[in-house]
Design a protein around this motif. Structure first.
Motif, PDB file in Angstrom:
ATOM      1  N   LEU A  99      -4.132   1.610   5.235  1.00 51.63           N
ATOM      2  CA  LEU A  99      -2.682   1.648   5.009  1.00 51.63           C
ATOM      3  C   LEU A  99      -1.851   0.789   5.953  1.00 51.63           C
ATOM      4  CD1 LEU A  99      -2.288   5.452   4.233  1.00 51.63           C
ATOM      5  CD2 LEU A  99      -2.474   3.539   2.624  1.00 51.63           C
ATOM      6  N   ARG A 100      -2.467   0.231   6.980  1.00 50.92           N
ATOM      7  CA  ARG A 100      -1.708  -0.599   7.910  1.00 50.92           C
ATOM      8  C   ARG A 100      -1.113  -1.775   7.144  1.00 50.92           C
ATOM      9  NH1 ARG A 100      -4.707  -3.451  12.775  1.00 50.92           N
ATOM     10  NH2 ARG A 100      -6.140  -3.521  11.024  1.00 50.92           N
ATOM     11  N   GLY A 101       0.189  -1.934   7.196  1.00 51.37           N
ATOM     12  CA  GLY A 101       0.872  -3.016   6.492  1.00 51.37           C
ATOM     13  C   GLY A 101       1.543  -2.595   5.199  1.00 51.37           C
ATOM     14  N   VAL A 102       1.265  -1.386   4.713  1.00 47.57           N
ATOM     15  CA  VAL A 102       1.926  -0.900   3.498  1.00 47.57           C
ATOM     16  C   VAL A 102       3.350  -0.486   3.870  1.00 47.57           C
ATOM     17  CG1 VAL A 102       1.949   0.895   1.726  1.00 47.57           C
ATOM     18  CG2 VAL A 102      -0.215  -0.128   2.408  1.00 47.57           C
ATOM     19  N   ARG A 103       4.331  -0.985   3.103  1.00 43.38           N
ATOM     20  CA  ARG A 103       5.745  -0.652   3.343  1.00 43.38           C
ATOM     21  C   ARG A 103       6.297   0.101   2.139  1.00 43.38           C
ATOM     22  NH1 ARG A 103       4.875  -5.786   4.117  1.00 43.38           N
ATOM     23  NH2 ARG A 103       6.029  -6.442   2.297  1.00 43.38           N
ATOM     24  N   VAL A 104       7.065   1.134   2.405  1.00 49.18           N
ATOM     25  CA  VAL A 104       7.721   1.873   1.327  1.00 49.18           C
ATOM     26  C   VAL A 104       9.003   1.132   0.969  1.00 49.18           C
ATOM     27  CG1 VAL A 104       8.806   4.056   0.669  1.00 49.18           C
ATOM     28  CG2 VAL A 104       6.765   4.070   2.121  1.00 49.18           C
ATOM     29  N   ASP A 105       9.162   0.773  -0.311  1.00 48.58           N
ATOM     30  CA  ASP A 105      10.353   0.071  -0.782  1.00 48.58           C
ATOM     31  C   ASP A 105      11.375   1.014  -1.394  1.00 48.58           C
ATOM     32  OD1 ASP A 105       9.337  -2.402  -0.033  1.00 48.58           O
ATOM     33  OD2 ASP A 105       8.528  -2.830  -2.020  1.00 48.58           O
ATOM     34  N   ARG A 106      10.889   1.963  -2.203  1.00 53.02           N
ATOM     35  CA  ARG A 106      11.814   2.825  -2.946  1.00 53.02           C
ATOM     36  C   ARG A 106      11.136   4.163  -3.222  1.00 53.02           C
ATOM     37  NH1 ARG A 106      12.416  -0.542  -6.714  1.00 53.02           N
ATOM     38  NH2 ARG A 106      10.903   0.279  -8.157  1.00 53.02           N
ATOM     39  N   VAL A 107      11.900   5.238  -3.022  1.00 46.95           N
ATOM     40  CA  VAL A 107      11.413   6.577  -3.331  1.00 46.95           C
ATOM     41  C   VAL A 107      12.369   7.206  -4.329  1.00 46.95           C
ATOM     42  CG1 VAL A 107      10.883   8.870  -2.396  1.00 46.95           C
ATOM     43  CG2 VAL A 107      10.414   6.827  -1.018  1.00 46.95           C
ATOM     44  N   GLN A 108      11.822   7.632  -5.450  1.00 50.89           N
ATOM     45  CA  GLN A 108      12.589   8.334  -6.481  1.00 50.89           C
ATOM     46  C   GLN A 108      11.814   9.591  -6.830  1.00 50.89           C
ATOM     47  OE1 GLN A 108      12.546   5.148  -9.373  1.00 50.89           O
ATOM     48  NE2 GLN A 108      14.678   4.633  -8.911  1.00 50.89           N
ATOM     49  N   PRO A 109      12.445  10.581  -7.446  1.00 51.24           N
ATOM     50  CA  PRO A 109      11.685  11.772  -7.841  1.00 51.24           C
ATOM     51  C   PRO A 109      10.489  11.386  -8.723  1.00 51.24           C
ATOM     52  CG  PRO A 109      14.040  12.156  -8.092  1.00 51.24           C
ATOM     53  CD  PRO A 109      13.862  10.688  -7.786  1.00 51.24           C
ATOM     54  N   GLY A 110       9.296  11.731  -8.254  1.00 56.51           N
ATOM     55  CA  GLY A 110       8.084  11.461  -9.018  1.00 56.51           C
ATOM     56  C   GLY A 110       7.568  10.036  -8.956  1.00 56.51           C
ATOM     57  N   SER A 111       8.138   9.182  -8.107  1.00 57.41           N
ATOM     58  CA  SER A 111       7.724   7.780  -8.049  1.00 57.41           C
ATOM     59  C   SER A 111       7.999   7.187  -6.670  1.00 57.41           C
ATOM     60  CB  SER A 111       8.482   6.986  -9.114  1.00 57.41           C
ATOM     61  OG  SER A 111       8.179   5.615  -9.030  1.00 57.41           O
ATOM     62  N   ILE A 112       7.053   6.388  -6.191  1.00 54.99           N
ATOM     63  CA  ILE A 112       7.233   5.656  -4.933  1.00 54.99           C
ATOM     64  C   ILE A 112       6.769   4.229  -5.172  1.00 54.99           C
ATOM     65  CG2 ILE A 112       6.655   5.485  -2.478  1.00 54.99           C
ATOM     66  CD1 ILE A 112       5.856   8.416  -2.523  1.00 54.99           C
ATOM     67  N   SER A 113       7.571   3.255  -4.698  1.00 57.84           N
ATOM     68  CA  SER A 113       7.187   1.844  -4.784  1.00 57.84           C
ATOM     69  C   SER A 113       6.889   1.327  -3.385  1.00 57.84           C
ATOM     70  CB  SER A 113       8.299   1.015  -5.410  1.00 57.84           C
ATOM     71  OG  SER A 113       8.476   1.392  -6.752  1.00 57.84           O
ATOM     72  N   PHE A 114       5.810   0.574  -3.273  1.00 51.90           N
ATOM     73  CA  PHE A 114       5.354   0.042  -1.995  1.00 51.90           C
ATOM     74  C   PHE A 114       5.212  -1.475  -2.092  1.00 51.90           C
ATOM     75  CE2 PHE A 114       3.384   4.163  -2.759  1.00 51.90           C
ATOM     76  CZ  PHE A 114       3.621   4.863  -1.592  1.00 51.90           C
ATOM     77  N   SER A 115       5.256  -2.150  -0.941  1.00 50.71           N
ATOM     78  CA  SER A 115       4.924  -3.570  -0.825  1.00 50.71           C
ATOM     79  C   SER A 115       3.744  -3.682   0.113  1.00 50.71           C
ATOM     80  CB  SER A 115       6.083  -4.371  -0.234  1.00 50.71           C
ATOM     81  OG  SER A 115       7.155  -4.407  -1.125  1.00 50.71           O
ATOM     82  N   PHE A 116       2.904  -4.685  -0.140  1.00 54.00           N
ATOM     83  CA  PHE A 116       1.701  -4.842   0.678  1.00 54.00           C
ATOM     84  C   PHE A 116       1.230  -6.277   0.584  1.00 54.00           C
ATOM     85  CE2 PHE A 116      -3.029  -4.353   1.032  1.00 54.00           C
ATOM     86  CZ  PHE A 116      -3.059  -3.879   2.344  1.00 54.00           C
ATOM     87  N   ARG A 117       1.031  -6.910   1.734  1.00 58.89           N
ATOM     88  CA  ARG A 117       0.461  -8.262   1.774  1.00 58.89           C
ATOM     89  C   ARG A 117      -1.031  -8.097   2.059  1.00 58.89           C
ATOM     90  NH1 ARG A 117       2.658 -13.026   1.786  1.00 58.89           N
ATOM     91  NH2 ARG A 117       4.707 -12.206   2.326  1.00 58.89           N
ATOM     92  N   VAL A 118      -1.880  -8.713   1.232  1.00 60.84           N
ATOM     93  CA  VAL A 118      -3.336  -8.546   1.346  1.00 60.84           C
ATOM     94  C   VAL A 118      -3.817  -9.148   2.672  1.00 60.84           C
ATOM     95  CG1 VAL A 118      -5.584  -9.062   0.328  1.00 60.84           C
ATOM     96  CG2 VAL A 118      -3.612  -8.599  -1.163  1.00 60.84           C
ATOM     97  N   PRO A 119      -4.327  -8.313   3.583  1.00 68.52           N
ATOM     98  CA  PRO A 119      -4.804  -8.823   4.877  1.00 68.52           C
ATOM     99  C   PRO A 119      -6.264  -9.270   4.791  1.00 68.52           C
ATOM    100  CG  PRO A 119      -4.911  -6.445   4.875  1.00 68.52           C
ATOM    101  CD  PRO A 119      -4.334  -6.855   3.536  1.00 68.52           C
ATOM    102  N   PRO A 120      -6.696 -10.143   5.683  1.00 64.27           N
ATOM    103  CA  PRO A 120      -8.086 -10.607   5.670  1.00 64.27           C
ATOM    104  C   PRO A 120      -9.093  -9.459   5.781  1.00 64.27           C
ATOM    105  CG  PRO A 120      -6.779 -11.925   7.190  1.00 64.27           C
ATOM    106  CD  PRO A 120      -5.903 -10.806   6.716  1.00 64.27           C
ATOM    107  N   ARG A 121      -8.773  -8.386   6.499  1.00 59.63           N
ATOM    108  CA  ARG A 121      -9.718  -7.293   6.722  1.00 59.63           C
ATOM    109  C   ARG A 121     -10.095  -6.557   5.435  1.00 59.63           C
ATOM    110  NH1 ARG A 121      -4.870  -5.166   8.031  1.00 59.63           N
ATOM    111  NH2 ARG A 121      -4.373  -3.189   7.030  1.00 59.63           N
ATOM    112  N   LEU A 122      -9.295  -6.718   4.375  1.00 60.41           N
ATOM    113  CA  LEU A 122      -9.571  -6.007   3.126  1.00 60.41           C
ATOM    114  C   LEU A 122     -10.044  -6.931   2.006  1.00 60.41           C
ATOM    115  CD1 LEU A 122      -6.594  -3.452   3.011  1.00 60.41           C
ATOM    116  CD2 LEU A 122      -8.895  -3.153   3.946  1.00 60.41           C
ATOM    117  N   THR A 123     -10.523  -8.119   2.386  1.00 55.80           N
ATOM    118  CA  THR A 123     -10.982  -9.073   1.368  1.00 55.80           C
ATOM    119  C   THR A 123     -12.506  -9.155   1.334  1.00 55.80           C
ATOM    120  OG1 THR A 123     -10.802 -10.933   2.910  1.00 55.80           O
ATOM    121  CG2 THR A 123      -8.890 -10.474   1.500  1.00 55.80           C
ATOM    122  N   ASP A 124     -13.008  -9.629   0.192  1.00 58.75           N
ATOM    123  CA  ASP A 124     -14.451  -9.828   0.039  1.00 58.75           C
ATOM    124  C   ASP A 124     -14.810 -11.243   0.495  1.00 58.75           C
ATOM    125  OD1 ASP A 124     -13.674 -11.559  -2.037  1.00 58.75           O
ATOM    126  OD2 ASP A 124     -14.239 -10.165  -3.621  1.00 58.75           O
ATOM    127  N   GLY A 125     -16.046 -11.644   0.289  1.00 55.08           N
ATOM    128  CA  GLY A 125     -16.516 -12.962   0.725  1.00 55.08           C
ATOM    129  C   GLY A 125     -15.821 -14.126   0.052  1.00 55.08           C
TER     130      GLY A 125
END
Length: 162
Positions: free
Chosen positions: A42-68
């Motif tokens: 979850l490091r790097g995940v940002r909450v953009d918007r919270v509504q009843p029953g819904s949450i929107s997040f932003s996330f930039r794909v970091p090198p640590r979570l990529t494949d070869g």
């Protein structure tokens, strides 16, 4: 079996596994702090918007979570769906939710440093059983990267035996 042991021992000496095996982490205090796993995903995940029953997040794909190949790893995608699907039903003081089932459609690749928009929606609840939907899109192209349906169960609160 002996050949496998020898192979693994030789490999460990050559790739630094001996140093990795000496890494220690303090015990995790459940419900009081994030685990190493949660922090790693979850490091790097940002909450953009919270509504009843819904949450929107932003996330930039970091090198640590990529494949070869430099794409967001499928395991990382599944972990994001697991964690962010649970986030939309989190009620702070309630016991931890346990994932029961996930169904994930991997539709397109997300590359390292791609900006993603992740929307987690609560689908419903029957008793202590919850359903969520998590949609991951590339923020620049609008292309769907993955979509997951996630079922969770909330254990009943236990009374103190003190």
């Amino acid at each position: 079996m002996e050949k496998a042991r020898q192979f693994l021992e030789k490999g460990a000496a050559s790739n630094g596994a001996d140093r990795v095996s000496r890494i220690t982490f303090p015990p995790h205090r459940a419900h009081q702090e994030s685990s190493f796993y949660e922090y790693f995903i979850l490091r790097g995940v940002r909450v953009d918007r919270v509504q009843p029953g819904s949450i929107s997040f932003s996330f930039r794909v970091p090198p640590r979570l990529t494949d070869g190949e430099g794409n967001l790893a499928r395991g990382a995608t599944a972990s994001l769906i697991d964690e962010l699907g649970a986030a939309v039903i989190n009620q702070g003081s309630q016991p931890m939710d346990v994932s029961v089932d996930m169904s994930i459609s991997y539709i397109s690749a997300a590359k390292m440093n791609d900006e993603l928009e992740i929307t987690s929606r609560r689908l419903g609840q029957v008793g202590r059983y919850f359903g969520t939907n998590v949609l991951i899109r590339n923020k620049t192209t609008g292309e769907v990267v993955a979509e997951g349906r996630h079922s969770l169960f909330r254990a009943p609160a236990t009374a103190s035996k003190m």
